[in-house]
Write a protein that holds these residues in place. Structure first.
Motif, mmCIF file in Angstrom:
data_model
loop_
_atom_site.group_PDB
_atom_site.id
_atom_site.type_symbol
_atom_site.label_atom_id
_atom_site.label_comp_id
_atom_site.label_asym_id
_atom_site.label_seq_id
_atom_site.Cartn_x
_atom_site.Cartn_y
_atom_site.Cartn_z
ATOM 1 N N ASP A 13 -24.078 102.398 14.168
ATOM 2 C CA ASP A 13 -25.509 102.722 14.264
ATOM 3 C C ASP A 13 -25.934 103.129 15.671
ATOM 4 O O ASP A 13 -27.065 102.875 16.098
ATOM 5 C CB ASP A 13 -26.372 101.532 13.784
ATOM 6 N N GLY A 40 -24.396 104.926 7.369
ATOM 7 C CA GLY A 40 -25.744 105.460 7.169
ATOM 8 C C GLY A 40 -26.104 106.213 8.426
ATOM 9 O O GLY A 40 -26.337 105.597 9.463
ATOM 10 N N HIS A 41 -26.049 107.526 8.372
ATOM 11 C CA HIS A 41 -26.275 108.358 9.552
ATOM 12 C C HIS A 41 -27.610 109.079 9.411
ATOM 13 O O HIS A 41 -27.791 109.879 8.494
ATOM 14 C CB HIS A 41 -25.127 109.370 9.727
ATOM 15 N N ALA A 300 -29.547 101.323 8.070
ATOM 16 C CA ALA A 300 -29.851 102.551 7.339
ATOM 17 C C ALA A 300 -29.224 102.537 5.946
ATOM 18 O O ALA A 300 -29.621 103.286 5.063
ATOM 19 C CB ALA A 300 -29.351 103.763 8.127
ATOM 20 N N ARG A 306 -30.949 94.340 12.031
ATOM 21 C CA ARG A 306 -29.770 94.367 12.902
ATOM 22 C C ARG A 306 -29.906 93.288 13.969
ATOM 23 O O ARG A 306 -31.006 93.053 14.471
ATOM 24 C CB ARG A 306 -29.656 95.740 13.568
HETATM 25 MG MG MG Z 1 -25.784 103.839 10.651
#
Ligand code: MG
Ligand code: GDP
Ligand code: IMO
Length: 426
Positions: A13, A40-41, A300, A306
């Motif tokens: 991330d 998850g971009h 994401a 986080r």
């Molecule tokens: Mg990510």
């Protein structure tokens, strides 16, 4: 540069999606080489936000080709959904700009189920996986019981392989875990149908990338997760199940390692981690919460909060060294605005001795003492700054200090999620 590797230098991330989308402008082919839909971009374009899980972050540039390499643990259900979701939003995705390796391993329902069941058994020792079936799929790959995308293209082959595999998996699911078994006929029907949908995308992607490179095209390799989650070099066992570092490219694409010409790491100006495991510079207090709030630090992929903390120069220096990084991109610098004091983990101490290498085992990290230094923060909003000279002096001092600690030049700074929120150093 004809071929560039871009990897996450922390625990994932780091803002890879945004940076790769930007670098894709100067590339012809963007290639994922490991991981799966655990990634998850995020790419933000104006008011639109795209979160890519399997499709490379070059997809928003319609003329670029995007490749899902053989090294992925590929969930075809998720891939079909992702293709459809992007198309509904007007993004061009088709067999002319997306190529899926025939050799990529398939994630089935039993992989996702066993991922969750295994976590439950681990109790306090759980990894905190994304539940996407990544570990079980790569385990089957190594055990030589996995199915690959090519196996979905023939109903007979799929049935034959899956019937053998499911016998053992169902015994495990029902007798060990006490859960409901998976129906072979239903699985074959669904996955052969997914194979039919994906067939036009399936290619020998290794050959494709090598040929493109030989023809002088520019190749951009997109890492998923981060170095500290690498199965060999991360904080094992609290890692993912693939080689997230540049070393993963050769095997995960079928690309000669000596043809990778530039290596770029990405790190946030602070540090985050999702899931369990060691995080030496984690801030358990108010400042950790303040970073989460300022950086909107929620996963994401899973939406989990986080864990937040300070820049860990020991970990990032290790990531630079391990990957032979030429430079670093520092993201989320804007998030640090307003913190009076910016801390950085500059060294670890084990039994009173300073250590320069990142400890090899998660257990070794339990006993370490983190040596922290700090620099004063700035209060000015930097989101609209586009030139190095226009940054507050304290922000420049912070970046230069971190640069001296990690040992490679910081070539680019990111000061917001949008495409243009970038500050080149030169
Ligand atoms: Mg990510
Ligand atoms: P990835 O997995 O490495 O692609 O990163 P994620 O997309 O999971 O998380 C990065 C988050 O930070 C996303 O929400 C991005 O939109 C956002 N982001 C990226 N760069 C910046 C930045 O420079 N500043 C801020 N504030 N957010 C950023
Ligand atoms: P991107 O590409 C952050 C973490 C999980 C868990 C561990 C193992 O967006 O940076 P897995 O499902 O892979 O077996 O989970 O790895 N993890 C990530 N953390 N970013 C990611 O991807 C991650 N992919 C997996 O939270 O701790």
């Amino acid at each position: 540069m004809p071929s560039v590797s871009v990897f996450g230098a922390q625990w994932g991330d780091e803002g890879k999606g945004k940076i790769i989308d930007g670098m894709a402008r100067d590339a012809d082919v963007v290639v994922r080489y490991q991981g799966g839909a655990n990634a998850g971009h995020t790419v933000v374009v104006g008011d639109a936000k795209y979160v890519l899980h399997l499709i490379p972050s070059g997809i928003l540039h319609p003329q670029k080709r995007n490749v899902i390499g053989n090294g992925l643990a590929l969930d075809p259900i998720k891939l079909v959904k992702e293709i459809e979701g992007l198309r509904e939003r007007g993004v061009r995705v088709g067999p002319e700009n997306l190529f899926v390796s025939a050799r990529a391993h398939v994630i089935f329902d039993h992989h996702r189920l066993l991922d969750k069941l295994a976590e439950r058994w681990k109790g306090d020792g759980r990894i905190g996986t994304t539940g996407r079936g990544i570990g079980p799929c790569y385990s089957d790959k190594a055990a030589r019981t996995g199915l690959r995308i090519a196996d979905l293209l023939s109903a007979d082959c799929c049935r034959e392989r899956l019937s053998t595999v499911l016998k053992e998996k169902n015994a495990l699911i029902t007798k060990v875990h006490g859960a409901d078994s998976i129906d072979l006929d239903r699985e074959v029907e669904r996955f052969v149908e997914l194979g039919r949908i994906l067939a036009p995308y399936v290619a020998d992607t290794g050959a494709l990338v090598r040929k493109a490179y030989a023809a002088g095209e520019r190749i951009l390799f997109e890492g998923a997760q981060g170095v500290m989650l690498d199965i060999d070099h991360g904080t094992y066992p609290y890692v993912t199940s693939s080689n997230t570092s540049t070393a993963g490219i050769a095997a995960g694409v079928g690309f000669p390692p000596n043809r990778i010409e530039r290596v770029v790491g990405i790190a946030k100006a602070y540090c985050t981690r999702v899931g369990e495991g060691p995080f030496p510079s984690e801030d358990h207090g108010d400042e950790g919460d303040a970073i989460r709030k300022a950086g909107n630090e929620y996963g994401a992929t899973t939406g989990r909060p986080r864990r937040c903390g300070w820049f860990d120069a020991v970990a990032v220096r290790y990531a630079m060294d391990l990957n032979g990084a030429d430079s670093l991109v520092m993201t989320n610098l804007d998030v640090l605005t307003g913190f009076p004091e910016l801390k950085v983990a500059v060294a670890y101490r084990v039994d009173g001795e300073l250590v320069s290498e990142f400890p090899a085992a998660a257990t070794d990290l339990n006993g370490i003492e983190v040596v922290t230094e700090s620099r004063p923060g700035w209060t000015e909003d930097i989101c609209a700054v586009r030139q190095w000279k226009d940054l507050p002096e304290k922000a420049r001092t912070y970046v230069e200090w971190v640069e001296s600690l990690v040992g490679v030049p910081i070539e680019l700074l990111s000061v917001g999620p949008e495409r243009d929120q970038l500050i080149p150093r030169k």
